[in-house]
Design a protein around this motif. Structure first.
Motif: not given
Length: 195
Positions: A109-130
């Protein structure tokens, strides 16, 4: 009126109940096809979660994604019909289990007007990025220092919000979503935005 009632009695109980059934089915079909049922289901499903109120403007935030790029909710929302914001963590099993469904919904649905933001609450950039790289998450994965989670009053993971183009909260839910539920809510939200 007496003549109409007498005429109905002459039709017999089977014909009268058949006519009533046809009338009820016609009314239900009108409501369903006019979008009334979808709006009613959206209103029933819409509920306040944490400190965020459905129907109110979503609190704005700007967070870095896993690559350090700043992402603003209101700027993203202004560019899309519906923005799904999900709060999650890599240690949260329901969050991990819903990620494939989030990816599927975004890709479909991204071409139908949907965007998604995934808010990682861990404050751990390397873990979230991996995690994002391993699962090839195609949407922005944001690193929350705890401020947005607190601003929204989130105490359950995952928690999701559907935000409309004008940053109005259309729908919210604590707990995981599956792909079918996400698509149903997305379509109802998109219809609501266009009404």
């Amino acid at each position: 009126a007496a003549t109409a009632g007498h005429a109905l009695m002459e039709l017999g109980p089977d014909r009268v109940s058949s006519r009533r059934l046809i009338a009820v089915v016609s009314i239900v079909a009108f409501v369903v096809f006019s979008g009334g049922l979808k709006r009613a289901l959206l209103a029933r499903a819409a509920r306040d979660v944490g400190l965020v109120r459905v129907g109110a403007v979503a609190p704005d935030f700007t967070l870095p994604d896993v690559n350090g790029r700043a992402v603003s909710l209101h700027q993203v929302a202004a560019q899309h019909d519906v923005t799904l914001v999900t709060f999650w963590a890599t240690w949260c099993l329901p969050c991990r289990l819903e990620m494939p469904d989030l990816v599927e919904a975004w890709e479909r649905h991204r071409n139908d007007g949907l965007e998604l933001l995934a808010d990682n609450t861990e404050q751990d950039t390397p873990k979230a990025k991996a995690f994002a790289e391993e699962r090839k998450l195609p949407f922005p994965v944001l690193i929350d220092d705890g401020s947005v989670q607190a601003q929204y009053g989130i105490d359950t993971l995952p928690t999701a919000f559907m935000i409309g183009r004008h940053a109005v909260v259309l729908w919210a839910q604590s707990g995981p979503l599956n792909a079918a539920a996400m698509v149903t809510v997305l379509l109802m939200c998109r219809e609501h935005v266009r009404v």
